[in-house]
Design a protein around this motif. Structure first.
Motif, PDB file in Angstrom:
ATOM      1  N   THR A  56       1.170  -1.066   0.266  1.00  0.00           N
ATOM      2  CA  THR A  56      -0.262   0.224  -0.047  1.00  0.00           C
ATOM      3  C   THR A  56       0.708   0.961  -0.357  1.00  0.00           C
ATOM      4  OG1 THR A  56      -0.202  -0.005   2.408  1.00  0.00           O
ATOM      5  CG2 THR A  56      -1.613  -1.016   1.582  1.00  0.00           C
ATOM      6  N   ARG A  59      -1.053   3.044   4.111  1.00  0.00           N
ATOM      7  CA  ARG A  59      -1.876   3.447   4.760  1.00  0.00           C
ATOM      8  C   ARG A  59      -1.882   2.085   5.933  1.00  0.00           C
ATOM      9  NH1 ARG A  59      -7.214   2.273   1.232  1.00  0.00           N
ATOM     10  NH2 ARG A  59      -5.332   0.666  -0.229  1.00  0.00           N
ATOM     11  N   LEU A  65      -3.613  -3.134   6.365  1.00  0.00           N
ATOM     12  CA  LEU A  65      -5.498  -2.669   6.274  1.00  0.00           C
ATOM     13  C   LEU A  65      -5.651  -2.145   7.281  1.00  0.00           C
ATOM     14  CD1 LEU A  65      -5.284  -2.965   2.097  1.00  0.00           C
ATOM     15  CD2 LEU A  65      -4.582  -1.836   3.260  1.00  0.00           C
TER      16      LEU A  65
END
Length: 325
Positions: A56, A59, A65
């Motif tokens: 990512t 994030r 996540l």
């Protein structure tokens, strides 16, 4: 953006969303990271079942996540820890058909084993790896690290070196040593085996970080590499002072040939320019201050070589070829 958020002086310490602890052993759980309303220990994330890192743009926490973390929390709400009996357990035993779950901070208390490397496998007390080496400690055996008595047999908390079978130690003691030495210097505290020993300790759940030893931090031993640089003669005669010297001649600084912890200008100790070896009072027993020392002769060197060769042959005959740093 940092994964760690600063708390105010009076702020309440946030709890890890995976183990539900505000405080936990950092050696076991790792640092606690915070960002964007998320809070979790590093290893609570890595060991959580069905929780994976994603590629990512930073994030979440360490590429875990936010959505996946929240799913792991909801899943854990339905699982009870086999150690403390509370809900919120995120780690499942990796053995097939085993449905035991536990919190990472509960694992040591419950005798669970976690392997600190990808794929970060975890084992419940029933399926954890056990030492196969056949050994029993002699009466009054003590741990060579803390010098306290060990149990009278192999247990989760009492381990033995699989190589020498003589070094018995507490799990917490050898874990502490592994964290201090790191993977590059981790070895049996008694026989110094650095092959089979660290591998077995790793399989038994000892966390061995892949880094330099802690004594290399902050240049802890940097001073040992600094060469002594002043004249320690009772009366230094050099016009420039004790801490100054010339590259050659009567004002060249000679260091003690035994300890290198003291020095003298040749003239300050009445030495000739041809003198290249000198000993301080402490090493010479107050017999050589101002007197040149005899340089090693060829016969002396030959004698030393013969002694070392004989010693090595004797060790080989005894079968003692193990490396001891």
């Amino acid at each position: 953006m940092s994964d760690r958020k600063q708390e105010g002086p009076g702020a309440r310490e946030p709890a890890c969303m995976l183990c539900r602890r505000a405080e936990a052993d950092p050696d076991m759980c790792g640092d606690k990271l915070q960002k964007g309303g998320l809070c979790a220990h590093v290893f609570c994330m890595f060991f959580a079942t069905l929780l994976f890192q994603q590629e990512t743009d930073r994030r979440g926490l360490m590429d875990f996540l936010p959505r996946d973390l929240l799913i792991a929390v909801r899943r854990a709400a339905q699982k009870r820890c086999c150690v403390c009996g509370q809900s919120g357990a995120t780690i499942m035993c990796c053995m097939e058909n085993c449905d035991r779950w536990f919190h990472l901070p509960c694992s040591k208390e419950g005798g669970c084993v976690n392997l600190y490397v990808t794929p970060f496998s975890s084992f419940c007390p029933e399926h954890r790896p056990e030492q196969e080496v056949e050994a029993t400690p002699e009466p009054d055996t003590v741990c060579p690290i803390c010098m306290e008595p060990v149990e009278d047999r192999k247990t989760f908390t009492t381990l033995v070196c699989p190589t020498c079978k003589k070094a018995w130690f507490h799990r917490d003691c050898i874990q502490g040593q592994a964290l201090r030495t790191g993977a590059f210097y981790f070895q049996c505290p008694l026989c110094r085996d650095s092959g089979e020993f660290p591998v077995e300790m790793f399989i038994l759940g000892i966390r061995v970080p892949f880094r330099q030893p802690t004594w290399e931090d902050n240049d802890a031993f940097a001073d040992l590499g600094v060469r002594h640089g002043q004249c320690n003669a009772r009366d230094c005669l050099y016009p420039g002072g004790r801490e100054e010297a010339e590259e050659q001649g009567p004002w060249q600084l000679l260091l003690c040939s035994s300890c290198a912890a003291e020095g003298t200008h040749r003239r300050c100790s009445g030495l000739r320019n041809s003198t290249h070896i000198w000993e301080c009072d402490s090493c010479a027993g107050l017999r050589t201050y101002g007197q040149p020392q005899q340089a090693p002769t060829r016969s002396m060197a030959a004698g030393a070589a013969i002694f070392l060769t004989g010693h090595q042959q004797h060790q080989q005959i005894k079968g003692n070829t193990q490396h001891v740093p």
